[in-house]
Design a protein around this motif. Structure first.
Motif, PDB file in Angstrom:
ATOM      1  N   ARG A 107     -49.859  58.648  21.967  1.00 16.04           N
ATOM      2  CA  ARG A 107     -50.382  59.208  20.723  1.00 16.04           C
ATOM      3  C   ARG A 107     -49.927  58.330  19.553  1.00 16.04           C
ATOM      4  O   ARG A 107     -48.902  57.647  19.639  1.00 16.04           O
ATOM      5  N   ASP A 108     -50.677  58.401  18.445  1.00 15.20           N
ATOM      6  CA  ASP A 108     -50.342  57.572  17.275  1.00 15.20           C
ATOM      7  C   ASP A 108     -48.880  57.773  16.867  1.00 15.20           C
ATOM      8  O   ASP A 108     -48.170  56.822  16.559  1.00 15.20           O
ATOM      9  N   ILE A 109     -48.413  59.043  16.919  1.00 13.21           N
ATOM     10  CA  ILE A 109     -47.060  59.330  16.444  1.00 13.21           C
ATOM     11  C   ILE A 109     -45.971  58.787  17.374  1.00 13.21           C
ATOM     12  O   ILE A 109     -44.800  58.763  16.999  1.00 13.21           O
ATOM     13  N   SER A 110     -46.342  58.354  18.578  1.00 10.88           N
ATOM     14  CA  SER A 110     -45.308  57.925  19.536  1.00 10.88           C
ATOM     15  C   SER A 110     -45.226  56.410  19.706  1.00 10.88           C
ATOM     16  O   SER A 110     -44.482  55.928  20.563  1.00 10.88           O
ATOM     17  N   VAL A 111     -46.002  55.661  18.907  1.00 12.38           N
ATOM     18  CA  VAL A 111     -46.053  54.209  19.122  1.00 12.38           C
ATOM     19  C   VAL A 111     -44.660  53.576  18.980  1.00 12.38           C
ATOM     20  O   VAL A 111     -44.245  52.762  19.822  1.00 12.38           O
ATOM     21  N   ASP A 112     -43.917  53.983  17.954  1.00 10.79           N
ATOM     22  CA  ASP A 112     -42.585  53.387  17.759  1.00 10.79           C
ATOM     23  C   ASP A 112     -41.667  53.734  18.925  1.00 10.79           C
ATOM     24  O   ASP A 112     -40.956  52.874  19.453  1.00 10.79           O
ATOM     25  N   LEU A 113     -41.713  55.001  19.315  1.00  9.69           N
ATOM     26  CA  LEU A 113     -40.874  55.455  20.436  1.00  9.69           C
ATOM     27  C   LEU A 113     -41.183  54.631  21.691  1.00  9.69           C
ATOM     28  O   LEU A 113     -40.275  54.146  22.367  1.00  9.69           O
ATOM     29  N   PHE A 114     -42.455  54.456  21.992  1.00 11.85           N
ATOM     30  CA  PHE A 114     -42.824  53.709  23.195  1.00 11.85           C
ATOM     31  C   PHE A 114     -42.390  52.246  23.108  1.00 11.85           C
ATOM     32  O   PHE A 114     -42.130  51.608  24.120  1.00 11.85           O
ATOM     33  N   GLY A 115     -42.312  51.738  21.881  1.00 10.35           N
ATOM     34  CA  GLY A 115     -41.837  50.363  21.703  1.00 10.35           C
ATOM     35  C   GLY A 115     -40.359  50.228  22.081  1.00 10.35           C
ATOM     36  O   GLY A 115     -39.891  49.146  22.441  1.00 10.35           O
TER      37      GLY A 115
END
Ligand code: MCA
Ligand code: AMP
Length: 494
Positions: A107-115
């Motif tokens: 999801r858009d809100i999780s991009v940083d987390l996934f990075g």
């Protein structure tokens, strides 16, 4: 069964091309449109370096784009790995590290987390980015062998870390093909799809029954009884967990008239109590068809379509499934009527756990039967009744929670001497997770629940944290969970 999974998809995409496959509140998509999008998205995945056998990790909201991503991943010959949107960073980090996906779609809100997770080795994208520039040309479907892995679904274990169940092309294709006959799906059917699509139930069982038979489905983001009751007038099948049926019964709007257009209500993933089964029939005139399955095996047993749908039983083994009852410790096969561990074999049974050959070997008998961990018996009519679980597992609203995982986090806390996590009857979720703690000094149960939320998906967080001066133990020093379950059986009025 011959042919790979995408060939089976393609057969339906071609045959029902102009027919609606799926609709959400806003629009509908025909089989042909979905096929074309899946072809273009498969080409996009290939541009991003997704090759056959690579894992594509998916943690997105429930929507039609995610469904297309599933089809596209299979078309590209890659392995689809869906995850619950509820998972926290530490849970996600484990999956990403273990599965080493080449691509994560989040999801858009999780991009940083996934990075930050999985050692930073995977590419990270979103559905919006994937669909923003789809190539015009569709990718050719990549042929796969029957025992190639099509999907990995993680299931937790009684000890240790979650295990990735490898489901093959054949596992998924054969189970779907058998179910459309058994449950009599036809192109006239319209399924109310209110389950999440990151589990076997909502993704493979529900979607494949629709797709393989040329039926249609309405995609709801989640279960809401008012919306589901509304849709019944124009639908024919509902597939759900017992909580769906409990909530429908709790809604006075739900009557015989609401269900008049429906032909089939299916329940599974957790035990449907005989009381709910009867109350449902009394209310609307339909006998729920209860079936039994597992992530590792797909569907195993089902009450019959035409014969007696027996309350409190999960029905005889499905066509092609061999099921026996054995003594857990020795593997000795038990005579009819005796209670033991349920063991199964068939084209639906998974290939093993991802990169865990020892764990895989431990869960199969030498003659190839998979040990389910469920306790049950086969009655004189061949119906299976599940009577409990050998595995220490709680099933809450159809979601599995392993006490060991919650206990480990509690035991790590300085304010906890020892914790026992148990399942307690719950009027809505069937079972609810409850922690009973022997504190080591000052203790604030609400603060503990808050702290657990950081590490655990919300459905695993205990609905109550209780304290006891000393946890009850047997003579060997083992915590007596049975006694705790009895003590707190009435906690939620259950
Ligand atoms: C949500 N919560 C839960 C659950 N779901 N807690 C315990 N158990 C649950 N299942 C949390 C929420 O995060 C929230 O916490 C609070 O409980 C209230 O949520 P609520 O709004 O009531 O929940 P919901 O969103 O309406 O969801 C309940 C649900 C859902 C409809 C029962 O959990 C669901 O769709 N379950 C189906 C799962 C499934 O598909 N299982 C199949 C796997 P807070 O307020 O603290 O944030 S098994 C399988 O695939 C095999 C093959 C098989 O046999 O089928
Ligand atoms: P999962 O690994 O999430 O797929 O959960 C599988 C487990 O759910 C099984 O091993 C059973 O314990 C349970 N289960 C599935 N269907 C039923 C059912 N109809 N009645 C009782 N338990 C069920």
């Amino acid at each position: 069964m011959a042919g790979d999974l995408y060939s089976r998809f393609a057969q339906s995409f071609d045959r029902f091309s102009g027919k609606v496959l799926v609709e959400d509140g806003a629009r509908s998509w025909t089989y042909g449109e979905i096929a074309r999008e899946a072809g273009r998205l498969a080409a996009r995945l290939q541009e991003l370096g997704v090759t056959p056998g690579e894992r594509v990790l998916v943690q997105t909201d429930k929507n039609v784009e995610t469904l297309i991503l599933y089809f596209a991943t299979i078309r590209a010959g890659a392995i689809y790995l869906p995850l619950n949107v509820d998972y926290t960073e530490s849970e996600l980090d484990y999956f990403a590290t273990d599965a080493t996906p080449v691509l994560a779609v989040c999801r858009d809100i999780s991009v940083d987390l996934f990075g930050r997770i999985g050692g930073g080795a995977m590419q990270v994208t979103t559905l919006a980015q994937l669909f923003a520039d789809l190539p015009e040309a569709e990718a050719e479907p990549v042929p796969r062998a029957g025992d190639d892995v099509a999907a990995i679904l993680y299931t937790s274990g009684t000890t240790g870390k979650p295990k990735g169940a490898m489901l093959t092309q054949d596992n998924l294709a054969s189970n779907g093909e058998m179910l459309i006959d058994f449950w009599r799906f036809t192109p006239e059917d319209r399924l109310i799809h209110a389950l999440p699509i990151f589990h076997v139930h909502g993704l493979f069982i529900a979607v494949h029954c629709v797709l393989f038979s040329g039926a249609s489905m309405v995609f709801l983001p989640k279960f809401e009884s008012a919306r589901v009751i509304d849709l019944m007038a124009s639908s024919t099948v509902l597939m759900g967990v017992p909580t769906f049926y409990i909530r429908l019964l709790g809604d006075p709007v739900f009557t015989q008239e609401s269900a008049a257009h429906m032909r089939l209500f299916i329940s599974g993933s957790a035990p449907l109590s005989a009381d709910i089964h009867r109350a449902f029939e009394e209310r609307c005139g339909h006998r729920v068809l209860e079936r039994y399955g597992m992530t590792e095996t797909g569907m195993l047993t089902s009450n019959p379509y035409d014969g007696e749908r027996r309350a409190g039983y999960v029905g005889p083994p499905l066509p092609g499934v061999s099921l026996r009852i054995a003594e857990f410790e020795t593997g000795r096969v038990l005579p009819q009527g005796e209670v033991g561990i349920v063991e199964v074999k068939g084209p639906n049974v998974f290939r093993g756990y991802w990169q865990m050959p020892e764990k895989t070997a431990a869960e199969f008998r030498p003659d190839g039967y998979f040990i389910t961990g469920d306790m049950g018996l086969i009655d004189s009519d061949g119906y299976v009744q599940l009577v409990g679980r050998e595995k220490d597992l709680i099933i809450s609203g159809g979601l599995n929670v392993y006490p060991a995982e919650v206990e480990a986090l509690l035991d790590d806390r300085p304010d906890v001497a020892e914790a026992a996590v148990i399942g307690v009857p719950h009027p809505d979720f069937g079972e609810a997770v409850v922690a009973v703690v022997q504190p080591a000094g000052p203790f604030d149960p609400e603060a503990v629940r808050e702290a657990l939320r950081k590490d655990l998906a919300a459905f695993k967080v205990p609905k109550a944290v209780l304290t006891m001066e000393a946890l009850p133990r047997n003579t060997m020093g083992k915590i007596q969970k049975k006694l705790l379950r009895e003590t707190y059986a009435g906690l939620f009025g259950g």
